[in-house]
Motif scaffolding. Sequence first.
Motif, short mmCIF file in Angstrom:
data_model
loop_
_atom_site.label_atom_id
_atom_site.label_comp_id
_atom_site.label_asym_id
_atom_site.label_seq_id
_atom_site.Cartn_x
_atom_site.Cartn_y
_atom_site.Cartn_z
N PRO A 1 2.24 -20.10 2.36
CA PRO A 1 3.00 -19.70 3.68
C PRO A 1 4.06 -18.88 3.37
O PRO A 1 4.62 -18.76 2.16
N ASP A 2 4.23 -18.13 4.22
CA ASP A 2 5.48 -17.09 4.22
C ASP A 2 6.71 -17.64 3.97
O ASP A 2 6.95 -18.64 4.65
N GLY A 3 7.59 -17.02 3.07
CA GLY A 3 8.61 -17.57 2.52
C GLY A 3 8.72 -18.59 1.30
O GLY A 3 9.61 -19.27 1.05
N THR B 1 -0.31 -16.21 2.78
CA THR B 1 -0.88 -15.07 1.83
C THR B 1 -1.97 -16.07 1.22
O THR B 1 -1.62 -17.22 0.81
N LEU B 2 -3.23 -15.37 1.05
CA LEU B 2 -4.09 -16.18 0.07
C LEU B 2 -3.94 -15.80 -1.23
O LEU B 2 -3.96 -14.44 -1.74
N VAL B 3 -3.80 -16.77 -2.22
CA VAL B 3 -3.87 -16.63 -3.62
C VAL B 3 -5.14 -17.00 -4.26
O VAL B 3 -5.70 -17.74 -3.61
N TRP B 4 -5.15 -16.86 -5.58
CA TRP B 4 -6.29 -16.87 -6.46
C TRP B 4 -5.92 -17.15 -7.88
O TRP B 4 -5.05 -16.20 -8.25
N PRO B 5 -6.19 -17.99 -8.85
CA PRO B 5 -6.75 -19.07 -8.35
C PRO B 5 -6.21 -20.21 -7.38
O PRO B 5 -5.03 -20.09 -7.34
N PRO B 6 -6.95 -21.16 -6.92
CA PRO B 6 -6.49 -22.23 -6.26
C PRO B 6 -5.24 -23.03 -7.18
O PRO B 6 -5.36 -23.15 -8.42
N GLY C 1 -3.20 -14.15 5.86
CA GLY C 1 -3.99 -15.15 6.69
C GLY C 1 -3.07 -15.77 7.71
O GLY C 1 -1.96 -16.05 7.36
N THR C 2 -3.56 -16.53 8.40
CA THR C 2 -2.94 -17.55 9.45
C THR C 2 -3.81 -18.83 9.72
O THR C 2 -5.05 -18.72 9.93
N THR D 1 -6.76 -6.57 -2.84
CA THR D 1 -6.43 -7.14 -4.07
C THR D 1 -4.69 -7.28 -4.21
O THR D 1 -4.38 -8.05 -4.93
N THR D 2 -4.12 -6.63 -3.25
CA THR D 2 -2.81 -7.16 -3.27
C THR D 2 -2.25 -8.09 -2.15
O THR D 2 -2.97 -8.33 -1.25
#
Length: 221
Positions: free
Chosen positions: A172-174, A152-157, A127-128, A120-121
Amino acid sequence: MTEQRRIDGKRLIVATHNNGKLREFYFLLGGLSIELVSAGDLGLPVPVEDGQTFVENARIKALAAARAAGEVALADDSGLCVEALDGRPGVYTADWAGPNRDWSMAMRLVEEELYKAGATTPEQRKGTFVSLLCLAWPDGHTQEYLGKRDGTLVWPPRSGDFGHGYDPVFMPDGETRTFGEMTEAEKHGSIWGPPGPLSHRSRSLKLLVEGAFPIGFGPQG
């Protein structure tokens, strides 16, 4: 040590029928003296990708195209590896979208699996994106190049007018935007100069160009 070959830089078969992936190749290598011809343009059959790794599947596609066309061919096997899902979907990234390549369904499936895993956090939703490029010759010789981008995977798209596949849920990171919200230039960067390669595919392509294209090949070549 395995022989490392270089191509002539004049023509390259791109072993894909994926229009989104092909567009990225044209964007990253377009404007150069090399001619890119897709497997779809040549009417080449789609081989069965039954490998268990990115390397195996990329080799299957590249070798099938190289032998069918009698020319050097390039294939990409790429995917999304999610830490909380033990690396899934990984090599099965496209399969999660089903036979009709429904990417909305695929993104929902990733989100459902993350929910089941209690991720959840943001720290639990890492992810990569992986891009494994294989360059193959008709005689069976192959060379591989690996590029990655963590995020990082976010939601919603979150998507603008760009991106494809899982891009709308991958930040993506950053960055504060997803790949789906970025222009191609913002997503990929440059394999030739600043800001450098940013996406997984631009990073693998930079390695390929440096290792297999003619010495001095580039925008001014």
